[in-house]
Design a protein around this motif. Structure first.
Motif, PDB file in Angstrom:
ATOM      1  N   VAL A   1       0.854  -1.196   0.000  1.00  0.00           N
ATOM      2  CA  VAL A   1       0.000   0.000   0.000  1.00  0.00           C
ATOM      3  C   VAL A   1       0.885   1.240   0.000  1.00  0.00           C
ATOM      4  CG1 VAL A   1      -1.609   1.378   1.392  1.00  0.00           C
ATOM      5  CG2 VAL A   1      -2.043  -1.044   1.025  1.00  0.00           C
ATOM      6  N   ALA A   2       1.898   1.248   0.867  1.00  0.00           N
ATOM      7  CA  ALA A   2       2.821   2.386   0.913  1.00  0.00           C
ATOM      8  C   ALA A   2       3.560   2.532  -0.414  1.00  0.00           C
ATOM      9  CB  ALA A   2       3.810   2.216   2.059  1.00  0.00           C
ATOM     10  N   ALA A   3       3.982   1.416  -0.993  1.00  0.00           N
ATOM     11  CA  ALA A   3       4.694   1.459  -2.274  1.00  0.00           C
ATOM     12  C   ALA A   3       3.776   1.921  -3.397  1.00  0.00           C
ATOM     13  CB  ALA A   3       5.281   0.086  -2.590  1.00  0.00           C
ATOM     14  N   ALA A   4       2.514   1.500  -3.383  1.00  0.00           N
ATOM     15  CA  ALA A   4       1.553   1.938  -4.402  1.00  0.00           C
ATOM     16  C   ALA A   4       1.288   3.432  -4.279  1.00  0.00           C
ATOM     17  CB  ALA A   4       0.249   1.149  -4.279  1.00  0.00           C
ATOM     18  N   THR A   5       1.209   3.909  -3.051  1.00  0.00           N
ATOM     19  CA  THR A   5       1.020   5.346  -2.824  1.00  0.00           C
ATOM     20  C   THR A   5       2.196   6.126  -3.400  1.00  0.00           C
ATOM     21  OG1 THR A   5      -0.303   4.920  -0.849  1.00  0.00           O
ATOM     22  CG2 THR A   5       0.696   7.104  -1.040  1.00  0.00           C
ATOM     23  N   ARG A   6       3.403   5.648  -3.139  1.00  0.00           N
ATOM     24  CA  ARG A   6       4.592   6.326  -3.674  1.00  0.00           C
ATOM     25  C   ARG A   6       4.614   6.256  -5.195  1.00  0.00           C
ATOM     26  NH1 ARG A   6       7.128  10.565  -4.035  1.00  0.00           N
ATOM     27  NH2 ARG A   6       9.229  10.365  -4.878  1.00  0.00           N
ATOM     28  N   ALA A   7       4.285   5.104  -5.749  1.00  0.00           N
ATOM     29  CA  ALA A   7       4.266   4.956  -7.210  1.00  0.00           C
ATOM     30  C   ALA A   7       3.281   5.950  -7.830  1.00  0.00           C
ATOM     31  CB  ALA A   7       3.895   3.523  -7.590  1.00  0.00           C
ATOM     32  N   ALA A   8       2.121   6.092  -7.230  1.00  0.00           N
ATOM     33  CA  ALA A   8       1.128   7.045  -7.738  1.00  0.00           C
ATOM     34  C   ALA A   8       1.665   8.468  -7.675  1.00  0.00           C
ATOM     35  CB  ALA A   8      -0.178   6.923  -6.948  1.00  0.00           C
TER      36      ALA A   8
END
Length: 139
Positions: free
Chosen positions: A95-102
């Motif tokens: 979730v944290a990585a997806a947030t950063r990717a976005a």
């Protein structure tokens, strides 16, 4: 009778959405998305990994410090305009990585339940859900 999980995207506030592992695998197989495993190198070595997944640690073993090269590695792994599906142990770091990717402008999805799923009453993972429990490819 066992019910199959619904293969749909659940929208998320900070990234494109949460998806079940079978849908992520469909997207990867059809070339619609890149699968990035954000677990530590130690986790992949000790617990297992998904063939073809791009390994990019979100946190680094043993101290669990943030990977200072995460942004650069992710941008190198995902073609411009492409989408990424992110996998961790239980669906928290991803979730944290997806947030950063976005934040980096990448269409990013979190894979629900991760590789091993939540811990059961005995504190064991891999029994309640996750990539492996759903019979998806791993070694």
């Amino acid at each position: 009778m066992t019910t199959q999980p619904t293969l749909q995207v659940t929208p998320a506030a900070a990234y494109a959405g949460d998806i079940p592992a079978p849908l992520a695998w469909q997207w990867v197989q059809s070339g619609q998305a890149v699968l990035v495993d954000v677990r530590t190198n130690a986790e992949r070595a000790w617990v297992g990994q998904v063939p073809g997944a791009v390994p990019i640690e979100w946190k680094q073993w043993p101290g669990m410090a943030s990977n200072p090269d995460f942004d650069e590695q992710l941008q190198a792994a995902v073609p411009e305009g492409g989408k990424v599906v992110l996998l961790c142990r239980s669906g928290v770091r991803s979730v944290a990585a997806a947030t950063r990717a976005a934040q980096l402008g990448i269409e990013a999805y979190n894979i629900l339940d991760g590789f091993e799923g939540d811990a059961d009453a005995n504190g064991h993972r891999g029994n309640l859900g996750g990539w492996r429990k759903q019979g998806l490819p791993w070694r």
